[in-house]
Design an enzyme around this catalytic site. Structure first.
Site, short mmCIF file in Angstrom:
data_model
loop_
_atom_site.label_atom_id
_atom_site.label_comp_id
_atom_site.label_asym_id
_atom_site.label_seq_id
_atom_site.Cartn_x
_atom_site.Cartn_y
_atom_site.Cartn_z
CE LYS A 28 -0.21 -0.46 5.00
NZ LYS A 28 -0.80 -1.29 6.05
NE ARG B 30 -6.78 -0.14 10.66
CZ ARG B 30 -5.49 -0.27 10.29
NH1 ARG B 30 -4.66 0.76 10.38
NH2 ARG B 30 -5.05 -1.43 9.84
CG HIS C 208 -3.89 -4.94 11.44
ND1 HIS C 208 -2.82 -5.51 10.79
CD2 HIS C 208 -3.56 -3.64 11.63
CE1 HIS C 208 -1.88 -4.59 10.61
NE2 HIS C 208 -2.31 -3.45 11.11
NE ARG D 297 -2.67 -8.52 7.18
CZ ARG D 297 -3.34 -8.92 8.26
NH1 ARG D 297 -3.98 -10.07 8.27
NH2 ARG D 297 -3.38 -8.16 9.33
CE1 TYR E 259 11.17 32.24 3.00
CE2 TYR E 259 11.41 29.86 2.93
CZ TYR E 259 11.11 31.07 2.31
OH TYR E 259 10.75 31.06 0.98
CB CYS F 122 13.06 26.31 2.12
SG CYS F 122 14.28 27.42 2.85
CG ASP G 280 10.87 23.97 -3.46
OD1 ASP G 280 10.00 23.09 -3.34
OD2 ASP G 280 10.62 25.16 -3.74
C1 PLP Z 1 -0.10 -2.17 6.62
C2 PLP Z 1 -0.69 -3.45 6.97
C3 PLP Z 1 0.12 -4.59 7.15
C4 PLP Z 1 1.62 -4.54 7.16
O1 PLP Z 1 2.06 -3.93 8.36
P1 PLP Z 1 3.63 -3.75 8.69
O2 PLP Z 1 3.63 -3.25 10.08
O3 PLP Z 1 4.16 -2.75 7.73
O4 PLP Z 1 4.25 -5.08 8.52
C5 PLP Z 1 -0.53 -5.79 7.37
N1 PLP Z 1 -1.88 -5.85 7.44
C6 PLP Z 1 -2.68 -4.78 7.29
C7 PLP Z 1 -4.15 -4.92 7.38
C8 PLP Z 1 -2.10 -3.54 7.05
O5 PLP Z 1 -2.89 -2.47 6.91
#
Ligand code: PLP
Length: 394
Positions: free
Chosen positions: A38, A136, A170, A229, A273, A320, A322
């Site tokens: 992602k 969540r 999660h 994951r 700045y 700044c 850039d």
């Molecule tokens: C981002 C995410 C992961 C990966 O998490 P990390 O901490 O980067 O390993 C796994 N599962 C879900 C649902 C996520 O949103």
């Protein structure tokens, strides 16, 4: 390879390979891997990262939204893709067209997605999400009696136009080993397993049960189930300070810039700045073309360090949009065009996204994700530059 040598990131795909192999060593051979790619592969660029991961045999990809999923398909990724977030049901035909798997976050959502699918004469694939303590997304299991939630999961699984073949949850604090957090993670896992038992009792079984992000992949092998994951660990960064060194990871991205101007200023002359820095003697100052629009946040004003000719140079004055200024008074022979290492190794020194994060009240995930679109990503593999993605490619 020609690219604008203003500020650029170098992504090493051999290191990616090293990280995938080391993560794989933690799991059983039949455990599948879903790579979290992602947010444009955590700022590393999804095109080359996903392509390399697919060639390394990663089984699934995880993204946050429909557009990211379509981006993977456009780049030729044909592996299954799970969308972690909610997709508005009016996009149901895109889900089907691109053969994507949608997270099912509630019974209500399953019903309206199924209705939309029926109307569009399509069938969508889904994974059920259970909320075991993150609060969540997902069917809420944290209320004590989980039966009502399991009833809803069962109903969500029974819609004709949605095919459910996975279930997941999660963790909120798998990156904090020991103590309370470990207890909480074990509690989340236990809730997940009890829900699976309850669903099995009702005749519902799932081919793909998964719950381990990078931190859990590293710390809790007993929680890998059918698939892990990992996200951050793929990119060679530690999920947290506490987990640093638990597994051999190589950061895959370095960040560089090149000096655009060198000048001398007198004692008492302010820099940038707001005059937040004033020369305390005659100084040699280098201007570096990176700023907060590139993700080099203003919080790093007067705090961060960079490497020039193998020596440490401090950022002086405000960052700044850039550009920023470095104190290079002590560095012999600094020239316009010299490479500046912002993250990476030059000589005896190595600078990391972790250090940059510590100096700006942030963490490594945020540092890489916020790296601006203007910074071209250059990809190296087997010692050669094999491709780049820059502003003009978007
Ligand atoms: C981002 C995410 C992961 C990966 O998490 P990390 O901490 O980067 O390993 C796994 N599962 C879900 C649902 C996520 O949103």
């Amino acid at each position: 390879m020609k690219y604008l040598k203003r500020s650029w990131a170098v992504v090493d795909l051999d290191c990616l390979e090293h990280n995938v192999n080391n993560l794989r060593r933690l799991t059983k051979p039949r455990t599948k891997i879903m790579a979290a790619v992602k947010a444009d592969a955590y700022g590393h660029g999804d095109k080359y990262i996903a392509d390399r991961l697919a060639r390394l045999g990663v089984d699934w990809f995880g993204v946050s939204c429909l557009d990211e999923a379509i981006s993977l398909r456009t780049h030729g990724i044909f592996q299954p893709v799970l969308i972690f977030g909610v997709t508005p049901v009016e996009y149901v035909s895109e889900l089907a067209k691109y053969n994507l798997t949608q997270t099912i976050v509630s019974h209500e959502y399953a019903r309206s997605l199924s209705e939309a699918a029926k109307e569009s004469k399509v069938c969508v694939q889904g994974h059920i999400k259970l909320d075991t303590g993150m609060s969540r997304l997902g069917f809420v299991l944290t209320g004590g009696d989980m039966e009502p939630a399991l009833d809803e999961v069962e109903q969500a699984c029974s819609y004709e136009n949605i095919r459910i073949h996975g279930i997941y949850t999660h963790f909120s604090c798998a990156d904090e080993p020991g103590g309370d957090s470990e207890e909480f993670t074990r509690g989340q896992f236990d809730l997940f397993m009890r829900a699976l038992e309850g669903l099995k009792f009702r005749g519902r079984e799932f081919g793909l049960r998964h719950c381990s992000n990078s931190a859990a992949t590293i710390s809790y092998p007993e929680m890998h189930l059918d698939m892990i994951r990992p996200g951050i660990a793929l990119y060679g960064l530690n999920p947290s300070r506490e987990l640093a060194g638990k597994i051999d990871l190589q950061p895959i991205m370095g960040l560089y810039s090149s000096i655009s101007l060198v000048k001398e200023i007198d004692e008492g002359v302010p820099v940038s700045y707001g005059r937040k820095y004033t020369a305390h003697r005659r100084m040699k100052v280098a201007t570096v073309p990176i700023g907060y629009a590139d993700g080099y946040v203003r919080e790093l004003t007067n705090k961060a360090r960079m490497l020039v000719r193998g020596r440490i140079a401090n950022v002086i004055g405000r960052v700044c949009m850039d550009q920023l200024m470095l104190d290079v008074t002590h560095i012999e022979g600094v020239c316009e065009g010299d490479t500046v290492t912002i993250v990476g190794t030059d000589g005896r020194h190595t600078l990391t996204f972790d250090e940059m994060a510590d100096l700006s009240a942030s963490f490594n995930y945020e540092k890489v994700c916020l790296l601006g679109k203007r910074v071209p990503r250059i990809y190296r593999y087997h010692g050669e530059e094999i491709g780049m993605v820059g502003l003009l490619d978007n």
